[in-house]
Design a protein around this motif. Structure first.
Motif, short mmCIF file in Angstrom:
data_model
loop_
_atom_site.label_atom_id
_atom_site.label_comp_id
_atom_site.label_asym_id
_atom_site.label_seq_id
_atom_site.Cartn_x
_atom_site.Cartn_y
_atom_site.Cartn_z
N CYS A 87 113.09 8.67 28.27
CA CYS A 87 113.87 8.34 27.08
C CYS A 87 115.35 8.26 27.46
O CYS A 87 116.07 7.33 27.09
CB CYS A 87 113.60 9.45 26.05
SG CYS A 87 114.39 9.25 24.50
N ARG A 91 118.05 4.73 27.96
CA ARG A 91 119.38 4.56 27.36
C ARG A 91 120.35 4.01 28.41
O ARG A 91 121.25 3.25 28.09
CB ARG A 91 119.91 5.89 26.83
CG ARG A 91 119.20 6.30 25.57
CD ARG A 91 119.98 7.30 24.75
NE ARG A 91 119.18 7.63 23.58
CZ ARG A 91 118.53 8.77 23.41
NH1 ARG A 91 118.61 9.72 24.31
NH2 ARG A 91 117.79 8.97 22.34
N TYR A 316 113.01 9.79 19.91
CA TYR A 316 113.97 8.77 19.46
C TYR A 316 114.40 9.00 18.01
O TYR A 316 115.14 8.21 17.43
CB TYR A 316 113.38 7.36 19.61
CG TYR A 316 113.44 6.86 21.03
CD1 TYR A 316 114.60 6.28 21.52
CD2 TYR A 316 112.36 6.99 21.89
CE1 TYR A 316 114.68 5.83 22.83
CE2 TYR A 316 112.42 6.55 23.19
CZ TYR A 316 113.59 5.97 23.66
OH TYR A 316 113.66 5.52 24.95
N GLU A 356 118.24 1.74 19.76
CA GLU A 356 117.29 2.84 19.98
C GLU A 356 115.85 2.37 19.75
O GLU A 356 114.93 2.75 20.47
CB GLU A 356 117.59 4.01 19.04
CG GLU A 356 118.72 4.91 19.49
CD GLU A 356 118.42 5.71 20.75
OE1 GLU A 356 118.68 5.17 21.85
OE2 GLU A 356 117.95 6.85 20.64
N ARG A 359 114.78 0.28 22.62
CA ARG A 359 114.42 1.14 23.77
C ARG A 359 113.01 1.71 23.61
O ARG A 359 112.22 1.69 24.54
CB ARG A 359 115.42 2.29 23.91
CG ARG A 359 116.73 1.83 24.47
CD ARG A 359 117.75 2.95 24.55
NE ARG A 359 119.05 2.34 24.72
CZ ARG A 359 120.08 2.50 23.90
NH1 ARG A 359 119.97 3.28 22.84
NH2 ARG A 359 121.22 1.89 24.12
N LEU A 360 112.74 2.23 22.42
CA LEU A 360 111.40 2.81 22.19
C LEU A 360 110.33 1.75 22.40
O LEU A 360 109.32 1.99 23.09
CB LEU A 360 111.29 3.37 20.77
CG LEU A 360 109.86 3.74 20.37
CD1 LEU A 360 109.41 5.01 21.07
CD2 LEU A 360 109.70 3.92 18.87
#
Ligand code: ISJ
Length: 381
Positions: A87, A91, A316, A356, A359-360
């Motif tokens: 995670c 980022r 997240y 975010e 990204r997930l």
């Protein structure tokens, strides 16, 4: 006296636990710092975050070095640490390009709707697209075909009912056509039993979902049940037939439209019986105010795989609002049936333009054998 000693011992042990936690925390932070270094290397060398083989090696080593009764726990602990690390790395790596989505088409648009006039889906279509033209198609798949070949801009279909659950056919067709959800609404469904005046009812026709939703009423009613393509089509057929022994389950508005008599109103088992409807489009359309994301994915048959997928959302800070599993639809040929026979459908709160969320979804796409973004949309009340 003895009691006091035990108390003292516990205090001592807890003091040591605190000191150990401090050490674990220091090492955790040190490990995360090292992972940041790995992420920078990956960014320079164009590597993806997830490295399955490396994780496998770490887990095997950790488990083999732990006593039997703690091997599984140690494995889970390090799995979780690695999830946190990924995670964090995501980022650093993502400048991940925020995907480009199309803007909604300007109304009035042409809507494809299953069934015929008077259906619940028609009501939902009007709610979603007040000034648009609605064309009716016999089947759910005809609605998809109409959007596919440009005969309609959007389609509207039921997706979920508060009594009977998911409407599988819609989900399966979404996968088959590779379409997206771009709006959602819900309406309260008031089913009634409708027939021609004076009918001696022996057979009841309706959509199988409507029959399911009226299970309690039908159990005590001495008539044969026959599934029909749509509630409104069933009502239309009853109205046009010379057979005096047939009835339909449909909305009261629909019964009135076809000149049928309401034999019994409010026959759904759940008085708050509600159905959700989605608008489908060929391309994903995301507006900045869209706040529900639907995805589906398949997980490997390994211990803890569901838990591992869910922890990502917690890491997240994203709120899951729905999770369902269903057998893999035949149409998805990219899933090997022997290994991946279940698909998970999830809704969560968020916007697909938020870094975010990007990204997930990137990490899920990397790690899951099958992953599909089904749409990001707003719910219209
Ligand atoms: C740190 C790395 O990135 C990821 C995280 C890992 C970890 O936290 O140990 C291991 C493998 C990768 O999935 C790496 O590639 O070494």
């Amino acid at each position: 006296m003895k009691k006091r000693r035990v108390k003292m011992d516990l205090k001592e042990i807890r003091k040591e636990i605190d000191a150990t936690d401090d050490e674990i925390l220091r090492l955790f932070l040190k490990r995360m710092d090292l992972c940041v270094g790995v992420a920078k290397y990956k960014k320079e060398n164009n590597m993806q975050v997830f490295q399955g083989k490396r994780e496998q090696e770490i887990l095997e080593r950790i488990k083999s070095e732990s006593p039997d009764d703690l091997a599984e726990g140690a494995g889970q602990l390090f799995t979780c640490i690695m999830d946190i690390s990924k995670c964090l790395q995501q980022r650093i790596l993502s400048d991940a390009p925020v995907p480009h989505f199309e803007s909604p088409k300007i109304q009035p648009v042409r809507i494809a709707c299953p069934g015929t006039k008077g259906s619940n889906t028609e009501e939902a279509s009007v709610k979603l697209f007040p000034d648009s033209e609605i064309d009716f198609y016999p089947d759910f798949s005809d609605v998809f075909e109409a959007v596919e070949n440009g005969g309609a801009d959007y389609g509207v279909l039921p997706i979920e009912n508060s009594t009977a659950g998911d409407i599988r056919q819609t989900y399966d067709l979404l996968a088959k056509y590779n379409f997206y959800i771009c709006k959602r609404t819900q309406i309260k469904i008031n089913h009634c039993l409708a027939a021609k005046p004076g009918a001696d009812i022996k057979t009841i026709y309706s959509h199988e979902q409507a029959l399911k939703q009226c299970f309690g009423f039908l159990k005590g009613y001495p008539a044969r049940q026959v599934p029909y393509a749509n509630t409104a089509l069933a009502a239309e057929m009853v109205a046009n037939s010379d057979d005096n022994t047939i009835a339909a389950i449909c909305s009261e508005r629909c019964a009135e439209l076809y000149g049928l008599e309401t034999v019994k109103r409010d026959i759904a088992d759940n008085p708050d019986n509600t159905t959700r409807f989605i608008c489908i489009s060929k391309r994903p359309e995301v507006t900045p105010d869209a706040d529900i994301i639907s995805i589906c994915m398949s997980l490997p048959h390994t211990t803890g795989s569901l838990y591992r997928m869910l922890i990502r959302f917690a890491l997240y800070g994203l709120n899951i609002t729905k999770i369902e599993s269903a057998p893999v639809p035949q149409a998805k040929q990219d899933i090997k049936r022997e290994t991946f026979d279940v698909v998970f459908y999830l809704d969560f709160e968020g916007n697909a333009l938020d870094p975010e969320v990007v990204r997930l979804m990137t990490i899920l796409e990397e790690e899951m054998k099958y992953f599909k973004f089904l749409g990001n949309y707003k719910h219209f009340d």
